[in-house]
Design an enzyme around this catalytic site. Structure first.
Site: not given
Length: 595
Positions: A34-35, A220-221, A251, A557
């Site tokens: 995503k980044t 973002d987020e 998330q 993770r």
């Protein structure tokens, strides 16, 4: 030129990067890049679409994330990019209010109050109103006020909607608190967002300037935004409608901080023509890890779910270890990681802060370097040091350091403790460490300092309960205090250890703190009903779904190996517990799991 910038992207990332004008939602699963999509989009707009960087706003949740994104964009376009704004929501609002706050009577030189400043001001408001801080905990009042502000409910409006004696007390404090902040020329963190939104709504010329300026607004987020942040981005993107948000409802794990994953769905109502692009290709984990994570999150029904997939290998099965008890659980993990070439590739994740205690002690005993992320080492936590000060002074009334600490905790508590200590010494009845600790907590009412409704306070209360586990293991008070002192000393030596270089230590952290990180091997401990999912969440569908999302975040993770562990019996919060295995393990197909 396009090809150089786009060659590293998959088909969906490419669509997101080259998307022209209008509202865009990038639903990006864990480890899906995503980044990369966000930074490449900014670089593409500047390099290929020739958009002036000054007309781009990039909002994130941490300064670290903003700094990393700016650096990535700089590398992609080969020069410094003076974006119109790149930083956190709070820093944008602070800048806006310093420049334009005069329109709503905010002094440009206002002070920003942090958490402790705010709490002190709330205490002062309660003193002014003669509201008893024993009946109404200042921290709990602060949480209520913060929640109201996150929902954009002002002090006057809150007096109209407050129901019940708690909310009614909070509404009075809220009014007085805001009056004090105004007289101090101060704003708290929540005010930064609320006042900025208020300014943009009230002053059309200010709204016009900033919505005109920012041709592209990227966030973002987005699943972590609250109502104020939602309204802020909507207003800023109102002129050109070039809003691009990145998020993943699966998330969303910070509802206790006001985050609302429903903001992703709400955007569809406010921007009916929004383009949705799903990033589901995962670049982090093996197929088995992703398949198991998908099986767990698929049980949620309140939000959309992305189906992650990967081109990487099938990988080893997910392993579950049944430990005899909580010490055996950590010793087993130590046995698995002690021969790692790089200790930093290993992470131990747990649901509650208090669980770090056993892990820390066993790692110290085994001489394995560890770092505790997003938390303070167990015996260094304020509430633990407070409780130990009572016990140390009981044994040694010449201990000046402990006495000074007890004075700071409160004079009435100290008097009650000293009266009890005198009776304890006269009465020759032998008491265990646990009995002594329980008595001290009872006579000093120390636990009443904290409020269960407040997330931070709840962690402190859980830590105090966990200290009871240590007291139970060492019934002799002198041995108990000696054990703690030795752990602290070894702990200090571990920090000085030259081998404890960055990357050469096992990471210990809560599941909440793990978001956004990745490790070759992940151990998720305490997979038992009541511990994870947490006992507080089991009767509420929304909270249980958040626990499931937290499990999903923890699992994703892991890059190569994922281990679960649970104990047949566990000394936890000073009591032996025999809990059933977590329902989350039952959600995973047996062929993916090796017990």
């Amino acid at each position: 030129m396009d090809d150089i910038l786009l060659k590293d992207l998959n088909a969906e990332q490419k669509k997101a990067v080259v998307f022209d004008k209008g509202p865009l939602m990038i639903l990006a699963g864990a480890g899906s890049g995503k980044t990369k999509a966000l930074t490449y989009r900014v670089a593409y707009l500047i390099k290929e679409r020739k958009i002036n960087p000054d007309r781009i706003l990039l909002a994130t949740f941490t300064n670290k994330a903003a700094g990393e994104m700016k650096e990535r964009v700089k590398q992609l376009i080969g020069k410094d990019n003076n974006l119109g704004f790149a930083g956190t929501f709070h820093s944008f609002c602070a800048m806006l209010l310093r420049r334009e706050g005069k329109y709503i009577d905010i002094d440009p030189d206002f002070t920003i109050y942090d958490e402790s400043d705010s709490l002190e001001t709330i205490k002062q408001a309660m003193i002014n109103l003669k509201i008893n801080d024993k009946t109404y905990k200042p921290r709990a009042i602060k949480t209520i006020i913060s929640q109201a502000k996150n929902e954009m409910i002002g002090a006057l409006e809150y007096t109209q909607v407050a129901r019940g004696y708690w909310q009614e007390a909070a509404s009075k404090v809220y009014l007085e608190y805001q009056r004090l902040l105004k007289s101090y020329k101060a704003l708290d963190f929540d005010d930064l967002l609320v006042e900025a939104v208020k300014l943009l709504i009230k002053e059309s010329k200010v709204k016009e300037i900033y919505s005109q300026k920012f041709f592209y607004v990227l966030v973002d987020e987005y699943q972590d935004t609250n109502r104020a942040q939602y309204r802020l981005t909507k207003i800023l993107a109102s002129k050109w409608r070039n809003l691009c948000v990145v998020g993943d409802a699966a998330q969303s794990i910070y509802s206790w901080r006001g985050a609302d994953y429903r903001n992703l769905m709400n955007l569809k109502n406010d921007f009916p023509d929004i383009k949705i692009i799903n990033l589901e290709q995962n670049y982090r984990s093996t197929q088995n890890i992703l398949k198991a994570a998908n099986q767990i999150i698929a049980k949620n029904s309140l939000h959309p779910i992305l189906k992650l997939w990967t081109k990487s290998e099938l990988g080893s099965k997910i392993k579950a270890y049944e430990a005899k008890d909580e010490k055996d659980e950590i010793k087993f993990i130590i046995g698995k990681i002690k021969n790692s070439k790089n200790l930093g590739e290993n992470a131990v994740l747990y649901r509650t802060n208090a669980q770090s205690r056993v892990a820390e002690e066993e790692f110290i005993k085994a001489g394995i370097a560890y770092v505790l992320i997003g938390g303070i080492r167990f015996y260094s936590r304020k509430e633990i040091k407070d409780c130990l000060a009572y016990l140390r002074y009981l044994i040694n009334p010449h201990d000046k350091v402990s006495y000074q600490r007890l004075e700071k905790i409160g004079k009435r508590r100290l008097d009650n403790f000293l009266n009890w200590a005198e009776k304890y010494k006269k009465n020759k009845t032998k008491m265990t460490s646990l009995e002594i600790l329980k008595n001290i907590l009872k006579v000093t009412k120390y636990s009443e300092k904290y409020d269960e409704k407040n997330e931070q306070d709840l962690m402190r209360l859980e830590n105090i309960k966990e200290l009871k586990s240590v007291a139970r293991e060492f019934p002799d008070l002198k041995l108990f205090l000696e054990k703690v002192a030795l752990v602290e000393k070894t702990d200090w030596l571990a920090k000085q250890n030259k081998n404890n270089k960055e990357g050469q230590a096992v990471t210990l952290m809560t599941l909440h703190a793990s978001k956004g990180l990745e490790f070759k091997r992940v151990f998720m401990i305490g997979m038992e009903e009541g511990l994870f999912p947490h006992s507080r969440s089991m009767l509420d569908k929304h909270e249980l779904e958040e626990e499931r999302r937290l499990c999903y975040v923890g699992m994703t993770r892991a890059k190569k190996e994922l281990w679960f562990s649970y104990a047949r019996r566990r000394l936890y919060f000073g009591r032996w517990n025999n809990n059933a295995v977590s329902r989350f393990l039952g959600d995973i197909e047996t062929e993916l799991l090796k017990r």
